[in-house]
Design a protein around this motif. Structure first.
Motif, PDB file in Angstrom:
ATOM      1  N   ASN A  70      -7.734   9.404  -9.147  1.00 35.63           N
ATOM      2  CA  ASN A  70      -6.948   8.239  -9.579  1.00 35.63           C
ATOM      3  C   ASN A  70      -6.003   8.228  -9.817  1.00 35.63           C
ATOM      4  O   ASN A  70      -5.729   6.837 -10.967  1.00 35.63           O
ATOM      5  CB  ASN A  70      -8.334   6.982  -9.242  1.00 35.63           C
ATOM      6  N   VAL A 107      -7.957  -0.531   4.283  1.00 38.81           N
ATOM      7  CA  VAL A 107      -8.251  -1.368   2.967  1.00 38.81           C
ATOM      8  C   VAL A 107      -6.922  -2.241   2.920  1.00 38.81           C
ATOM      9  O   VAL A 107      -6.803  -3.391   2.565  1.00 38.81           O
ATOM     10  CB  VAL A 107      -8.103  -0.541   1.556  1.00 38.81           C
ATOM     11  N   ILE A 116      -0.901  -7.442  -4.798  1.00 45.87           N
ATOM     12  CA  ILE A 116      -2.226  -6.743  -4.843  1.00 45.87           C
ATOM     13  C   ILE A 116      -1.511  -5.590  -4.436  1.00 45.87           C
ATOM     14  O   ILE A 116      -0.444  -5.182  -3.312  1.00 45.87           O
ATOM     15  CB  ILE A 116      -3.357  -7.037  -3.841  1.00 45.87           C
ATOM     16  N   ILE A 141      -8.509  -2.840 -12.327  1.00 42.99           N
ATOM     17  CA  ILE A 141      -9.049  -2.316 -11.421  1.00 42.99           C
ATOM     18  C   ILE A 141      -9.601  -1.548 -11.077  1.00 42.99           C
ATOM     19  O   ILE A 141     -10.859  -1.589 -11.006  1.00 42.99           O
ATOM     20  CB  ILE A 141      -7.837  -0.929 -12.576  1.00 42.99           C
ATOM     21  N   GLY A 142      -9.789  -1.431  -9.800  1.00 42.63           N
ATOM     22  CA  GLY A 142     -10.360  -1.299  -8.914  1.00 42.63           C
ATOM     23  C   GLY A 142     -10.264   0.627  -8.485  1.00 42.63           C
ATOM     24  O   GLY A 142      -9.447   0.966  -8.017  1.00 42.63           O
ATOM     25  N   LEU A 143     -11.237   0.824  -7.781  1.00 38.78           N
ATOM     26  CA  LEU A 143     -11.408   3.012  -8.398  1.00 38.78           C
ATOM     27  C   LEU A 143     -12.184   2.888  -6.754  1.00 38.78           C
ATOM     28  O   LEU A 143     -14.176   3.458  -7.253  1.00 38.78           O
ATOM     29  CB  LEU A 143     -11.762   3.468  -9.470  1.00 38.78           C
ATOM     30  N   GLY A 144     -11.693   3.339  -6.236  1.00 40.41           N
ATOM     31  CA  GLY A 144     -12.451   3.584  -5.242  1.00 40.41           C
ATOM     32  C   GLY A 144     -12.907   5.243  -5.170  1.00 40.41           C
ATOM     33  O   GLY A 144     -11.807   6.185  -5.501  1.00 40.41           O
ATOM     34  N   TYR A 162       0.841  -0.864  -0.072  1.00 42.22           N
ATOM     35  CA  TYR A 162      -0.197  -0.068  -0.012  1.00 42.22           C
ATOM     36  C   TYR A 162       1.307   1.600  -0.016  1.00 42.22           C
ATOM     37  O   TYR A 162       2.134   1.411   0.555  1.00 42.22           O
ATOM     38  CB  TYR A 162      -1.108  -0.365   1.346  1.00 42.22           C
ATOM     39  N   PHE A 183      -5.697  -1.344  -6.933  1.00 42.07           N
ATOM     40  CA  PHE A 183      -7.158  -0.770  -6.474  1.00 42.07           C
ATOM     41  C   PHE A 183      -6.435   0.673  -5.980  1.00 42.07           C
ATOM     42  O   PHE A 183      -5.941   0.850  -4.738  1.00 42.07           O
ATOM     43  CB  PHE A 183      -8.098  -1.651  -4.841  1.00 42.07           C
ATOM     44  N   VAL A 188      -2.741  -1.172  -3.708  1.00 42.11           N
ATOM     45  CA  VAL A 188      -3.500  -0.493  -2.959  1.00 42.11           C
ATOM     46  C   VAL A 188      -2.965   0.804  -2.567  1.00 42.11           C
ATOM     47  O   VAL A 188      -2.147   0.786  -1.785  1.00 42.11           O
ATOM     48  CB  VAL A 188      -4.189  -0.762  -1.648  1.00 42.11           C
ATOM     49  N   ALA A 199      -3.258  -7.297  -9.502  1.00 39.23           N
ATOM     50  CA  ALA A 199      -4.374  -6.488  -9.035  1.00 39.23           C
ATOM     51  C   ALA A 199      -3.872  -5.024  -8.365  1.00 39.23           C
ATOM     52  O   ALA A 199      -3.218  -5.008  -7.893  1.00 39.23           O
ATOM     53  CB  ALA A 199      -5.316  -7.004  -8.121  1.00 39.23           C
ATOM     54  N   GLY A 238      -3.358   5.125  -8.731  1.00 43.05           N
ATOM     55  CA  GLY A 238      -3.586   4.087  -9.339  1.00 43.05           C
ATOM     56  C   GLY A 238      -3.900   3.495 -10.761  1.00 43.05           C
ATOM     57  O   GLY A 238      -3.742   2.519 -11.258  1.00 43.05           O
TER      58      GLY A 238
END
Length: 142
Positions: free
Chosen positions: A111, A25, A60, A132-135, A15, A100, A62, A98, A114
């Motif tokens: 973002n 996260v 992963i 890709i995950g985008l919070g 992270y 995020f 973050v 991955a 990321g």
């Protein structure tokens, strides 16, 4: 005869956080991984030697984006390494990654960190473990 491997799969979770949200996260992902019988190693990206990344099976990332699209301070050394022109395009072949990202659509550079990381990992030959995950901090669920 068939022998089943008892070796747990290592899930490296890195992270880059400015305020602690990405760390929260990442730690939650680590707990979820353990619950699913992965061996998880969660750490700040600035405590990880990027030279080791090609030896990982699963990674992963973050990361948050701060201010006007800036990466967290802890991300900068890792990012400089990934941008080296001397890295071959197949450097990360066989590494499933991955990403995020944590961001806020209230900012123009939503973002950015990321998104750039996902593009660079792909350019270095990493396999996409997940899209890709985008919070979004503006979303009702965070």
């Amino acid at each position: 005869s068939c022998l089943l491997s008892t070796k747990m799969v290592l899930l490296r979770i890195l992270y880059a956080s400015q305020t602690g949200n990405a760390q929260d996260v990442a730690e939650r992902l680590g707990r979820e991984g353990k619950r699913r019988h992965f061996e998880t190693h969660v750490s700040s990206i600035d405590n990880y030697n990027p030279v080791n990344l090609p030896q990982e099976s699963f990674a992963i990332f973050v990361t948050s984006t701060t201010g006007q699209g800036d990466p967290p301070d802890s991300f900068k050394r890792f990012w400089r390494f990934l941008l080296k022109k001397s890295l071959p395009a197949n450097s990360l072949n066989g590494v499933a990654c991955a990403v995020f990202g944590l961001g806020d659509t209230g900012y123009v550079q939503y973002n950015t960190t990321g998104r750039r990381l996902a593009v660079r990992l792909n350019a270095l030959g990493a396999d996409e473990l997940l899209p890709i995950g985008l919070g979004d901090d503006q979303h009702p669920l965070g």
